[in-house]
Design a protein around this motif. Structure first.
Motif, PDB file in Angstrom:
ATOM      1  N   ARG A   1       0.872  -1.185   0.000  1.00  0.00           N
ATOM      2  CA  ARG A   1       0.000   0.000   0.000  1.00  0.00           C
ATOM      3  C   ARG A   1       0.904   1.228   0.000  1.00  0.00           C
ATOM      4  NH1 ARG A   1      -3.149  -2.365   4.160  1.00  0.00           N
ATOM      5  NH2 ARG A   1      -2.468  -0.732   5.590  1.00  0.00           N
ATOM      6  N   PRO A   2       0.626   2.195  -0.892  1.00  0.00           N
ATOM      7  CA  PRO A   2       1.503   3.364  -1.010  1.00  0.00           C
ATOM      8  C   PRO A   2       1.694   4.107   0.311  1.00  0.00           C
ATOM      9  CG  PRO A   2       0.001   3.270  -2.868  1.00  0.00           C
ATOM     10  CD  PRO A   2      -0.429   2.182  -1.919  1.00  0.00           C
ATOM     11  N   GLU A   3       0.661   4.157   1.151  1.00  0.00           N
ATOM     12  CA  GLU A   3       0.817   4.921   2.402  1.00  0.00           C
ATOM     13  C   GLU A   3       1.815   4.250   3.348  1.00  0.00           C
ATOM     14  OE1 GLU A   3      -1.912   3.507   1.294  1.00  0.00           O
ATOM     15  OE2 GLU A   3      -3.166   2.655   2.893  1.00  0.00           O
TER      16      GLU A   3
ATOM     17  N   GLN B   1       3.763   9.006  -1.311  1.00  0.00           N
ATOM     18  CA  GLN B   1       2.901   7.942  -1.829  1.00  0.00           C
ATOM     19  C   GLN B   1       3.018   7.795  -3.340  1.00  0.00           C
ATOM     20  OE1 GLN B   1      -1.045   7.461  -0.325  1.00  0.00           O
ATOM     21  NE2 GLN B   1      -0.583   8.488   1.611  1.00  0.00           N
ATOM     22  N   GLU B   2       3.327   8.903  -4.028  1.00  0.00           N
ATOM     23  CA  GLU B   2       3.486   8.802  -5.483  1.00  0.00           C
ATOM     24  C   GLU B   2       4.645   7.865  -5.824  1.00  0.00           C
ATOM     25  OE1 GLU B   2       3.968  11.675  -9.398  1.00  0.00           O
ATOM     26  OE2 GLU B   2       4.839  12.330  -7.502  1.00  0.00           O
TER      27      GLU B   2
ATOM     28  N   ALA C   1       6.136   5.602  -3.835  1.00  0.00           N
ATOM     29  CA  ALA C   1       5.908   4.234  -3.350  1.00  0.00           C
ATOM     30  C   ALA C   1       4.897   3.502  -4.237  1.00  0.00           C
ATOM     31  CB  ALA C   1       5.416   4.275  -1.904  1.00  0.00           C
ATOM     32  N   GLY C   2       3.863   4.218  -4.676  1.00  0.00           N
ATOM     33  CA  GLY C   2       2.862   3.593  -5.546  1.00  0.00           C
ATOM     34  C   GLY C   2       3.453   3.216  -6.899  1.00  0.00           C
ATOM     35  N   PHE C   3       4.303   4.095  -7.423  1.00  0.00           N
ATOM     36  CA  PHE C   3       4.943   3.797  -8.708  1.00  0.00           C
ATOM     37  C   PHE C   3       5.844   2.568  -8.588  1.00  0.00           C
ATOM     38  CE2 PHE C   3       8.255   4.351 -11.922  1.00  0.00           C
ATOM     39  CZ  PHE C   3       7.479   4.522 -13.058  1.00  0.00           C
TER      40      PHE C   3
ATOM     41  N   LEU D   1       5.647   0.153  -6.410  1.00  0.00           N
ATOM     42  CA  LEU D   1       4.821  -1.039  -6.209  1.00  0.00           C
ATOM     43  C   LEU D   1       4.265  -1.556  -7.530  1.00  0.00           C
ATOM     44  CD1 LEU D   1       3.275  -3.076  -4.549  1.00  0.00           C
ATOM     45  CD2 LEU D   1       1.547  -1.313  -4.122  1.00  0.00           C
ATOM     46  N   GLU D   2       3.803  -0.664  -8.379  1.00  0.00           N
ATOM     47  CA  GLU D   2       3.248  -1.104  -9.659  1.00  0.00           C
ATOM     48  C   GLU D   2       4.315  -1.763 -10.519  1.00  0.00           C
ATOM     49  OE1 GLU D   2       0.092  -1.249  -9.759  1.00  0.00           O
ATOM     50  OE2 GLU D   2       0.377  -2.315 -11.658  1.00  0.00           O
TER      51      GLU D   2
ATOM     52  N   ARG E   1       4.933  -5.228  -9.125  1.00  0.00           N
ATOM     53  CA  ARG E   1       3.871  -6.161  -9.548  1.00  0.00           C
ATOM     54  C   ARG E   1       4.126  -6.642 -10.973  1.00  0.00           C
ATOM     55  NH1 ARG E   1      -0.476  -2.493  -6.927  1.00  0.00           N
ATOM     56  NH2 ARG E   1      -1.088  -3.678  -5.080  1.00  0.00           N
TER      57      ARG E   1
END
Ligand code: SF4
Length: 290
Positions: free
Chosen positions: A157-159, A178-179, A181-183, A185-186, A189
């Motif tokens: 989770r980005p947070e 979060q930007e 971390a979310g990038f 993570l994607e 995946r």
């Protein structure tokens, strides 16, 4: 009766070697005292900044990932591997695990594996990465002989990831919070899914940082299983003075064991990680291997 998780894993069942992994000491528990590995430090650069990481070290007695006493070119790595094999014929695995991130300099890493495959085709090629630069290079790595990939996923989770990663650098941009971390993570995946689609064996490493992601690691295990990963390695944080997370306590063995038990509902767990240096050589079970 437990359900059967992706990959046919039955929670609670004894964990044998991951498919296609006999002889790899990190994927086959029985091999850790018979098969050795060499880490070739050909990748000094990194493309993210983790709050627990400090790669400025060349102390030969410091034993943790990200540490190496020297850096090698692909040609030097081939020669170093030949020397290591002459000293210890039990070595079965040639790996690249830093000291930065291998996929921050993919050309050198692919060349290193290609040289290994050409000269020592019986060795298992193994890569450890944060996954940011992985998706585009899975085919090239597989062609160069890599069969085992470890992706370090500390959060799904980005947070949560934003509390671990200070920066994610991609194509000249620096992302944070979060930007970033979310990038990341994607990309992780996509990289894991691409590895599995290519038939590579995948392990997910997760650094357990108390108070940061300890309530979250079972989510990581669940997501890694969904993506088809073969096993998980929950690693206790090594607090390094001077880093942003350097004042956190290392998780105690009881907490680590309990969380591994929860993660084992989703993925087989590695429980014997030696937290090796980026230039480690020898058996995991031997003192001084790292
Ligand atoms: S750090 Fe852990 S997973 Fe990596 S080579 Fe060493 S024992 Fe295996």
């Amino acid at each position: 009766m437990h359900a059967v998780a992706p990959g046919g894993f039955r929670p609670g069942a004894p964990s044998g070697p991951a498919k296609g992994s006999p002889g790899h000491p990190c994927f086959d528990d029985a091999a850790r005292s018979t098969s050795g590995r060499v880490h070739l430090p050909v990748a000094p650069a990194c493309n993210i900044a983790c709050g627990y990481c400090d790669r400025r070290s060349d102390c030969p007695n410091e034993c943790r990932p990200g540490v190496a006493s020297r850096l090698l070119s692909p040609r030097e790595a081939e020669a170093a591997l030949a020397d290591a094999l002459a000293r210890d014929p039990r070595i079965r695995v040639a790996g690249v695990a830093g000291p930065g991130d291998p996929m921050a300099m993919p050309e050198a890493v692919v060349e290193t594996f290609a040289r290994i495959k050409a000269r020592f085709p019986w060795l298992i090629g193994c890569l450890s990465t944060n996954g940011l630069g992985l998706p585009e290079h899975v085919d090239a790595l597989a062609r160069a002989g890599v069969s085992h990939v470890t992706v370090t996923v500390n959060a799904v989770r980005p947070e949560v990831g934003a509390r671990i990663y200070d920066a994610v650098r991609w194509q000249g941009r620096e992302l944070s919070g979060q930007e970033g971390a979310g990038f990341l993570l994607e990309r992780q995946r996509r990289g894991i899914a691409a590895c599995r689609a290519r038939g590579l064996t995948v392990k997910v490493n997760t650094v357990l940082a108390p108070g940061v992601n300890d309530a979250h690691v079972e989510d990581v295990a669940r997501e890694a299983a969904r993506l088809g990963a073969d096993r998980m390695n929950l690693i206790g944080l090594i607090p390094v003075p001077g880093t942003r997370l350097g004042d956190l306590p290392a998780p105690c063995p009881g907490v680590l064991a309990a969380l591994r038990g929860r993660c084992a509902r989703h993925l087989p767990q590695m429980r014997h990680c030696a937290r090796c240096r980026a230039d480690a050589a020898g058996l995991l079970d031997e003192a001084g291997c790292c």
